[in-house]
Design an enzyme around this catalytic site. Structure first.
Site, PDB file in Angstrom:
ATOM      1  N   LYS A   1       0.819  -1.212   0.000  1.00  0.00           N
ATOM      2  CA  LYS A   1       0.000   0.000   0.000  1.00  0.00           C
ATOM      3  C   LYS A   1       0.854   1.265   0.000  1.00  0.00           C
ATOM      4  CE  LYS A   1      -2.466  -0.936   3.661  1.00  0.00           C
ATOM      5  NZ  LYS A   1      -1.817  -2.227   4.022  1.00  0.00           N
TER       6      LYS A   1
ATOM      7  N   ARG B   1     -10.487   1.440   9.416  1.00  0.00           N
ATOM      8  CA  ARG B   1      -9.970   0.099   9.699  1.00  0.00           C
ATOM      9  C   ARG B   1     -11.092  -0.892  10.002  1.00  0.00           C
ATOM     10  NH1 ARG B   1      -4.463  -0.279  10.640  1.00  0.00           N
ATOM     11  NH2 ARG B   1      -3.360   1.697  10.959  1.00  0.00           N
TER      12      ARG B   1
ATOM     13  N   ARG C   1      12.781  -9.877   5.360  1.00  0.00           N
ATOM     14  CA  ARG C   1      13.479  -8.599   5.450  1.00  0.00           C
ATOM     15  C   ARG C   1      14.620  -8.667   6.474  1.00  0.00           C
ATOM     16  NH1 ARG C   1       8.140  -4.779   6.127  1.00  0.00           N
ATOM     17  NH2 ARG C   1       7.381  -4.845   3.967  1.00  0.00           N
TER      18      ARG C   1
ATOM     19  N   ARG D   1      14.109  -7.187  12.170  1.00  0.00           N
ATOM     20  CA  ARG D   1      13.337  -6.374  13.109  1.00  0.00           C
ATOM     21  C   ARG D   1      12.213  -7.204  13.713  1.00  0.00           C
ATOM     22  NH1 ARG D   1      13.726  -2.353   8.736  1.00  0.00           N
ATOM     23  NH2 ARG D   1      15.134  -0.654   9.361  1.00  0.00           N
TER      24      ARG D   1
ATOM     25  N   ARG E   1      -0.405  -9.903  13.027  1.00  0.00           N
ATOM     26  CA  ARG E   1      -0.940  -8.718  12.336  1.00  0.00           C
ATOM     27  C   ARG E   1      -1.943  -9.123  11.257  1.00  0.00           C
ATOM     28  NH1 ARG E   1       3.788  -5.094  10.216  1.00  0.00           N
ATOM     29  NH2 ARG E   1       2.038  -3.686   9.765  1.00  0.00           N
TER      30      ARG E   1
END
Length: 215
Positions: free
Chosen positions: A13, A88, A123, A156, A167
């Site tokens: 996004k 949301r 990542r 991270r 999430r």
């Protein structure tokens, strides 16, 4: 052009928001930025938001809607705006509609959960410089090491698979129902366009797909 972007965390996004704001000359409106700005400016809504936050409470939908209504009256929104991270929930979407905030287009960036987990959990970062890598898409020259300094790369906390899955669970429970909500709204409201694009395609292909439907 007044736009809402939908999609799971990691769907891309942010990349598309940057493209859309430039193409249509509209600002990206973040609820977090609005809250910080209102609190810093000491507006009435800012004071209410700060009181809630200081008390450890969630800022109410009414306050957020009020901030959105105030923000979209500013000069840089004359061509429209892109809402980032809001609404949301269905309740927030209903409140936005009831407040008379019209939307021209809802863009859903569709990416399977398996791809989201692959993207985010792969990542790696060099914290001192901010350089980022990806084990699959942009690997370092030497495994686990920064290309420039040779120092260790880290994963991270937000990119750990367990966190990503948590999430995604929240997204499916709270935000994904907005897909059905806005598809239904688009069927009823001629001025509202609902677009679904394949977020696994190349960035340029995603951009082209959006433009072909929005103009």
């Amino acid at each position: 052009m007044r736009i809402i972007l939908l999609g799971a965390p990691g769907a891309g996004k942010g990349t598309q928001a940057g493209f859309l704001t430039k193409r249509y000359n509209i600002p990206q409106i973040s609820t977090g930025d609005m809250l910080r700005g209102a609190i810093k400016a000491g507006t009435e809504l800012g004071k209410m938001a700060k009181a809630a936050m200081d008390a450890g409470q969630l800022v109410t939908d009414e306050i957020i809607i009020g901030l959105v209504k105030d923000r979209i009256q500013e000069d840089d929104c004359k061509n429209g705006f892109l809402l980032d991270g809001f609404p949301r929930t269905i309740a927030q979407a209903d409140a936005l509609k009831s407040a008379g905030v019209d939307i021209d287009a809802v863009i859903e960036i569709d990416v399977p959960d398996t791809e989201i987990v692959k993207r985010m959990s792969g990542r790696r970062a060099h914290l001192a410089s901010g350089r980022t890598y990806h084990l699959v898409y942009n690997p370092p020259k030497v495994g686990g090491k920064d290309d420039v300094t040779g120092e260790d790369l880290v994963q991270r906390d937000d990119d750990k698979e367990s966190v990503v899955l948590d999430r995604l669970k929240v997204y499916h429970e709270q935000t994904k129902p907005l897909i059905g909500y806005y598809k239904e709204q688009a069927d009823k409201i001629a001025s509202l366009t609902y677009i679904t694009v394949d977020g696994t395609a190349d960035i340029s292909e995603v951009e082209a797909a959006i433009v072909s439907k929005l103009g």
